[in-house]
Design a protein around this motif. Structure first.
Motif, PDB file in Angstrom:
ATOM      1  N   GLY A   2       0.711  -1.351   0.032  1.00 59.12           N
ATOM      2  CA  GLY A   2       0.019  -0.046  -0.119  1.00 59.12           C
ATOM      3  C   GLY A   2       0.900   1.422  -0.082  1.00 59.12           C
ATOM      4  O   GLY A   2       0.433   2.196  -0.817  1.00 59.12           O
ATOM      5  N   GLU A   3       1.879   1.205   0.742  1.00 61.27           N
ATOM      6  CA  GLU A   3       2.896   2.362   0.784  1.00 61.27           C
ATOM      7  C   GLU A   3       3.466   2.808  -0.381  1.00 61.27           C
ATOM      8  O   GLU A   3       3.577   3.731  -0.944  1.00 61.27           O
ATOM      9  N   LYS A  44       2.098   1.887  -3.497  1.00 63.15           N
ATOM     10  CA  LYS A  44       1.539   2.400  -4.336  1.00 63.15           C
ATOM     11  C   LYS A  44       1.236   3.849  -4.082  1.00 63.15           C
ATOM     12  O   LYS A  44       0.909   4.852  -5.001  1.00 63.15           O
ATOM     13  N   SER A  45       0.881   4.256  -2.712  1.00 59.47           N
ATOM     14  CA  SER A  45       0.711   5.731  -2.298  1.00 59.47           C
ATOM     15  C   SER A  45       1.841   6.424  -2.354  1.00 59.47           C
ATOM     16  O   SER A  45       1.692   7.699  -2.781  1.00 59.47           O
ATOM     17  N   ASN A 105       3.278   6.084  -6.403  1.00 60.92           N
ATOM     18  CA  ASN A 105       2.365   6.306  -7.350  1.00 60.92           C
ATOM     19  C   ASN A 105       2.673   5.419  -8.760  1.00 60.92           C
ATOM     20  O   ASN A 105       2.838   5.932  -9.763  1.00 60.92           O
TER      21      ASN A 105
END
Length: 462
Positions: A357-358, A360-361, A364
């Motif tokens: 998740g990190e 992707k966030s 990007n």
């Protein structure tokens, strides 16, 4: 373009006058910290030594190492798109952070252009070079591991394998519409180390690839390289899988190489029948806290050549009269890993999901190589494979600096917080007596002194 601004006053306060000064300033002083971390790993130089450069040496203006730095550092600082390269063209800190040269020379050099960096992706995507880029990512993870003190190096590490759907726009070669994601995607595999949060591998696959496609060859190769790189520092590398990867071919490939694994099994009628005798509520009133039981079973799926160890997990839920059951398959031995310990190890998989998740966030991750000119699907996929690996390298450099700051400050940091509070710092650059001086803004006062003090701990990887 070409307009000049004399002064401007915001309507909220007429006493404020805004002017364009033309001074050498930057808002990305932290790029130099990332360059220091990257240099200490030795990855960009090691990759350049082994990469095949098809260019005419007489016409080379930017080395492969300087171009690699440009892409990795830009993405780590939040400049995800190659088109952002033009925005940073005249920024003095970016000239310093990416150049091979020393002294005042970088300030007079042009940075690699967007077109140059785009050609780099095509170069890295060749058969000769893509394995070198993957080795560079592995080297970053091993460098991070070796930077830990011996007391903090885990002797057993867990390799988490998961899919990371990446949405694409347009009809890029190899992408496909996915009904679950409700978007046109690629379907890469990502490997991370649970204990340290390091990204160690990425394999780009077409959008319609099955969950376990190519996992039977990719995972054993990755485990072997990780084991060789960590040498005697690690006694065991375990692989943790989701239900989509516990197919016969993947498990057979790991069994044949004595790779320890555990993963969740998809339930079916045969497994439910084996679990039935254990789905009986014990006599007496249920306690206030829901209970849980684990049992060892033996099970052979149709795609398996022999029975395997399966751990049945039975859970009591207060809102349900019936028990809930799920299944884990593993080749971990029963003596060292009783059922309860297998379940506890599987539940730590949540760390991998947090790391993904990190990724992707904060990074990007997006892949934007299109079918330009006469490009084939394979060429587009190769460029995007290189693209994916460079984004993972950017994560690794950020993560290495983040862990250093966490150790020094004794508090948790997200990658986004690190970027916003430590790296995105304003500075004014002056040149005097052949010395380049950066005067940092007040925002650096809180975290930079402790970060600079800790930087020597990032020892070079021999």
């Amino acid at each position: 373009m070409g307009e000049t601004l004399t002064t401007w006053s915001p309507s909220c306060n007429g006493s404020v006058n805004v002017q364009l000064s033309g001074d050498a300033t930057t808002s990305d002083a932290g790029a130099l910290l990332l360059r220091e971390a990257l240099d200490r790993s030795g990855v960009s130089e090691a990759m350049e030594d082994h990469l095949v450069d098809p260019r005419d040496p007489r016409r080379v203006r930017h080395s492969l190492a300087s171009q690699l730095r440009a892409i990795v550092l830009q993405r780590a600082m939040g400049w995800y798109d190659l088109n952002d390269t033009g925005t940073l063209q005249q920024d003095p800190v970016w000239q310093l952070a990416c150049s091979d040269a020393r002294g005042l020379t970088p300030l007079g050099q042009a940075r690699p252009s967007q077109a140059t960096l785009s050609r780099l992706l095509s170069c890295l995507g060749s058969d000769d070079n893509i394995d070198i880029v993957h080795e560079g990512l592995l080297r970053l993870a091993i460098w991070r591991y070796r930077s830990l003190s011996s007391a903090h190096r885990p002797r057993q590490v867990t390799l988490d394998i998961d899919g990371l759907p990446i949405e694409v726009f347009g009809h890029q070669g190899g992408s496909a519409y996915n009904g679950h994601a409700k978007a046109r995607i690629y379907s890469p595999l990502i490997a991370s180390l649970a204990e340290s949060g390091d990204m160690v591998g990425g394999l780009l696959r077409e959008g319609n690839a099955g969950p376990a496609e190519d996992a039977d060859t990719w995972i054993p190769h990755l485990v072997q390289r990780l084991s060789e790189g960590m040498n005697r520092d690690v006694s065991q590398i375990r692989v943790r899988l989701d239900a989509g990867f516990t197919d016969g071919e993947t498990l057979r490939a790991m069994d044949s190489r004595d790779i320890a694994y555990l993963g969740r099994l998809k339930s079916n009628s045969v497994l439910q029948a084996k679990a039935e005798p254990y789905l009986v509520r014990p006599p007496g009133r249920s306690p206030a806290t829901p209970r849980e039981w684990c049992h060892d079973l033996e099970y052979q799926a149709e795609s398996w050549e022999s029975p395997r160890r399966v751990v049945l997990v039975v859970q009591e839920k207060p809102e349900d009269l019936l028990f809930h059951a799920f299944f884990l398959v593993t080749n971990l031995n029963k003596l060292d890993y009783p059922p309860e310990k297998v379940l506890a190890l599987y539940r730590k998989r949540g760390k991998a999901e947090a790391h993904m998740g990190e990724l992707k966030s904060a990074l990007n991750v997006h892949l934007s190589s299109t079918d330009r000119g006469g490009s084939t699907v394979q060429q587009v996929m190769a460029r995007n494979q290189a693209n994916l690996l460079l984004s993972l390298c950017a994560y690794q450099v950020l993560h290495g600096l983040r862990c250093l700051v966490e150790t020094q400050t004794r508090q948790g940091w997200s990658l986004i917080r690190l970027r916003e509070q430590v790296l995105k710092v304003a500075a004014t650059i002056t040149v005097h007596a052949r010395q380049i001086r950066l005067r940092l803004g007040a925002a650096a006062d809180r975290w930079w002194p402790s970060t600079l003090k800790a930087l020597p701990r990032l020892s070079a990887l021999s």
